[in-house]
Design a protein around this motif. Structure first.
Motif, PDB file in Angstrom:
ATOM      1  N   ARG A  15      59.469  40.056  55.939  1.00  0.00           N
ATOM      2  CA  ARG A  15      60.152  41.127  55.200  1.00  0.00           C
ATOM      3  C   ARG A  15      61.511  40.699  54.660  1.00  0.00           C
ATOM      4  O   ARG A  15      62.183  41.476  53.973  1.00  0.00           O
ATOM      5  CB  ARG A  15      60.385  42.326  56.121  1.00  0.00           C
ATOM      6  CG  ARG A  15      59.181  43.186  56.326  1.00  0.00           C
ATOM      7  CD  ARG A  15      59.636  44.598  56.659  1.00  0.00           C
ATOM      8  NE  ARG A  15      58.491  45.436  56.843  1.00  0.00           N
ATOM      9  CZ  ARG A  15      57.964  45.731  58.024  1.00  0.00           C
ATOM     10  NH1 ARG A  15      58.509  45.259  59.124  1.00  0.00           N
ATOM     11  NH2 ARG A  15      56.914  46.498  58.091  1.00  0.00           N
ATOM     12  N   THR A  36      55.113  38.204  60.093  1.00  0.00           N
ATOM     13  CA  THR A  36      55.555  38.943  61.277  1.00  0.00           C
ATOM     14  C   THR A  36      56.875  39.648  60.986  1.00  0.00           C
ATOM     15  O   THR A  36      57.652  39.234  60.117  1.00  0.00           O
ATOM     16  CB  THR A  36      55.750  38.026  62.508  1.00  0.00           C
ATOM     17  OG1 THR A  36      56.978  37.300  62.365  1.00  0.00           O
ATOM     18  CG2 THR A  36      54.589  37.071  62.688  1.00  0.00           C
ATOM     19  N   SER A  37      57.080  40.712  61.736  1.00  0.00           N
ATOM     20  CA  SER A  37      58.307  41.486  61.629  1.00  0.00           C
ATOM     21  C   SER A  37      58.563  42.075  63.005  1.00  0.00           C
ATOM     22  O   SER A  37      57.615  42.292  63.766  1.00  0.00           O
ATOM     23  CB  SER A  37      58.103  42.594  60.594  1.00  0.00           C
ATOM     24  OG  SER A  37      59.160  43.525  60.669  1.00  0.00           O
ATOM     25  N   ARG A  38      59.827  42.333  63.325  1.00  0.00           N
ATOM     26  CA  ARG A  38      60.105  42.913  64.645  1.00  0.00           C
ATOM     27  C   ARG A  38      59.567  44.328  64.765  1.00  0.00           C
ATOM     28  O   ARG A  38      59.335  44.813  65.845  1.00  0.00           O
ATOM     29  CB  ARG A  38      61.617  42.940  64.902  1.00  0.00           C
ATOM     30  CG  ARG A  38      62.196  41.582  65.158  1.00  0.00           C
ATOM     31  CD  ARG A  38      63.688  41.640  65.137  1.00  0.00           C
ATOM     32  NE  ARG A  38      64.186  42.015  63.820  1.00  0.00           N
ATOM     33  CZ  ARG A  38      65.443  42.223  63.519  1.00  0.00           C
ATOM     34  NH1 ARG A  38      66.353  42.121  64.448  1.00  0.00           N
ATOM     35  NH2 ARG A  38      65.808  42.529  62.293  1.00  0.00           N
ATOM     36  N   ARG A  39      59.427  44.975  63.628  1.00  0.00           N
ATOM     37  CA  ARG A  39      59.041  46.385  63.666  1.00  0.00           C
ATOM     38  C   ARG A  39      57.849  46.648  62.764  1.00  0.00           C
ATOM     39  O   ARG A  39      57.493  45.797  61.942  1.00  0.00           O
ATOM     40  CB  ARG A  39      60.211  47.235  63.187  1.00  0.00           C
ATOM     41  CG  ARG A  39      61.384  47.208  64.147  1.00  0.00           C
ATOM     42  CD  ARG A  39      62.584  47.806  63.508  1.00  0.00           C
ATOM     43  NE  ARG A  39      63.167  46.870  62.576  1.00  0.00           N
ATOM     44  CZ  ARG A  39      64.449  46.538  62.567  1.00  0.00           C
ATOM     45  NH1 ARG A  39      65.270  47.075  63.424  1.00  0.00           N
ATOM     46  NH2 ARG A  39      64.934  45.690  61.690  1.00  0.00           N
ATOM     47  N   GLY A  40      57.284  47.852  62.909  1.00  0.00           N
ATOM     48  CA  GLY A  40      56.208  48.257  62.013  1.00  0.00           C
ATOM     49  C   GLY A  40      56.750  48.533  60.620  1.00  0.00           C
ATOM     50  O   GLY A  40      57.951  48.451  60.379  1.00  0.00           O
ATOM     51  N   PRO A  60      53.544  43.341  63.897  1.00  0.00           N
ATOM     52  CA  PRO A  60      54.794  43.449  64.642  1.00  0.00           C
ATOM     53  C   PRO A  60      54.850  42.369  65.724  1.00  0.00           C
ATOM     54  O   PRO A  60      53.850  42.125  66.392  1.00  0.00           O
ATOM     55  CB  PRO A  60      54.740  44.856  65.254  1.00  0.00           C
ATOM     56  CG  PRO A  60      53.336  45.314  65.138  1.00  0.00           C
ATOM     57  CD  PRO A  60      52.607  44.442  64.163  1.00  0.00           C
ATOM     58  N   ASP A  62      57.730  40.450  68.596  1.00  0.00           N
ATOM     59  CA  ASP A  62      59.031  40.112  69.173  1.00  0.00           C
ATOM     60  C   ASP A  62      59.000  38.616  69.476  1.00  0.00           C
ATOM     61  O   ASP A  62      58.327  38.179  70.411  1.00  0.00           O
ATOM     62  CB  ASP A  62      59.250  40.941  70.446  1.00  0.00           C
ATOM     63  CG  ASP A  62      60.501  40.509  71.197  1.00  0.00           C
ATOM     64  OD1 ASP A  62      61.238  39.625  70.709  1.00  0.00           O
ATOM     65  OD2 ASP A  62      60.733  41.057  72.299  1.00  0.00           O
TER      66      ASP A  62
END
Ligand SMILES: NC(=O)c1ccc[n+]([C@@H]2O[C@H](COP(=O)([O-])OP(=O)(O)OC[C@H]3O[C@@H](n4cnc5c(N)ncnc54)[C@H](OP(=O)(O)O)[C@@H]3O)[C@@H](O)[C@H]2O)c1
Length: 329
Positions: A15, A36-40, A60, A62
């Motif tokens: 993102r 990947t992203s830390r959040r939705g 998502p 971590d």
């Protein structure tokens, strides 16, 4: 003859600015892309990749959780891994040094460890930074310039750089660091100086704001276009032999020059709107890092395609459009 099966790429931090350009490039090359992203998703965080979401999987993750990282790497089974996720601001790294270390160095270990265990044939590039050179004694900087970081961010990227080198030598992982100089675009986050300026020029021209307060106007950076740097990272992974490479334009400009260009594009004199505030200066400024990217040119055939004036114009034009359409981010 049958086509070769599509390659799969895993892009951490998809993102972000670089993630969005890289995802675009990989999709254009026919890859299956998992980011990947830390959040939705949702709530406006997808503004850089909204146009790609129907062709891209965003999971998502971590990166600080080794088991979760390994599970994703095993499930995705990537041919190529682009590690872009990072606490990417030098200024905030002075306030939260431990976050920089764990996000930038810790995540790199977790990802390399997962690749080593469950996808050892994958090729991986780690987004490193010119900030690993800190205050060098040599200009411009090349691959053999001593690593001597001068900020917590630089230290965290230097740790990731040496860890990648260590995994390459100790575990024969196909991993390399892209030593990236500053790169910008209309998708740059609004807290970074170039975007602060292009956004302020557009807002002041539209009568929304009146002034812009910045730190050191004499600070110089080697600024390129993010899309060109995404291409350099892709080219790095098409090489049989992993090599750490310096990626930059070789030309530096001052923050003052950026202001001058940006405000001139909207018919304004920056001197009437930009205020320099000494309290915003960095504790240690790396002053003028400039890339010697000859090896990247020789090995990858890479060269930056967007020069400084075109970069400033691209950013100001995009911000003018955002202000006009009410989609200011
Ligand atoms: N742009 C430059 O000039 C430049 C120069 C040298 C090196 N680099 C490096 O190149 C990479 C890409 O840069 P970029 O400009 O695309 O950065 P960016 O726009 O800030 O994107 C980085 C992404 O990493 C994730 N992230 C942020 N903080 C994090 C944290 N504490 N822990 C884990 N993930 C975090 C975020 O995604 P989510 O919120 O979705 O998780 C963010 O979108 C970074 O590693 C950066 O350090 C950039």
């Amino acid at each position: 003859m049958r086509d070769a099966p599509a390659k799969t790429a895993l892009v951490t931090g998809v993102r972000g600015q670089d993630g969005s350009y890289l995802a675009e490039l990989l999709l254009a090359h026919g890859y299956r892309v998992v980011g990947t992203s830390r959040r939705g998703g949702g709530d406006g965080r997808d503004w850089r990749i909204a146009h790609l979401l129907s062709r891209l999987d965003v999971v998502p993750l971590d990166l600080g959780d080794p088991a979760a990282v390994q599970e994703v790497v095993a499930r995705v089974a990537p041919d190529e891994v682009y590690h872009l996720a990072a606490a990417s601001r030098v200024d905030t790294s002075w306030e939260r040094p431990m976050e920089a270390l764990s996000a930038n160095a810790g995540s790199t270990v977790n990802l390399m460890e997962a690749v080593r265990r469950v996808a050892p044939a994958a090729r991986m590039v780690v987004a490193s930074s010119c900030e690993i050179f800190g205050r060098p004694e040599r200009w411009p900087q090349a691959e053999d310039t001593p690593v001597r970081p001068a900020s917590p961010y630089g230290v965290s990227k230097a740790a990731a750089f040496w860890l990648a080198s260590n995994y390459r030598e100790s575990h024969a992982l196909h991993v390399a660091s892209a030593i990236l100089y500053n790169h910008e675009s209309p998708r740059r986050g609004p807290a970074f100086v170039t975007r602060k300026i292009s956004r302020a020029a557009a807002r002041i021209a539209a009568g929304v704001d009146r002034t812009l307060t910045l730190g050191n106007l004499e600070g110089r950076r080697d600024w390129g276009f993010a899309g060109d740097y995404a291409e350099a990272m892709w080219r790095m992974l098409q090489q049989e032999r992993p090599r750490d490479l310096v990626i930059g334009t070789g030309v530096s400009h001052s923050v003052r020059e950026y202001c001058e260009h940006a405000f001139a594009l909207v018919g304004l004199d920056y001197r009437e709107h930009v205020v320099a505030d000494a309290s915003l200066f960095r504790p240690v400024d790396t002053t003028s890092l400039v890339a010697d990217a000859r090896l990247a040119r020789e090995l990858l055939g890479w060269r930056p395609r967007v020069a400084f004036p075109a970069l400033v114009e691209m950013m100001v034009t995009a911000d003018l459009e955002r202000v006009r359409s009410g989609a200011d981010v």
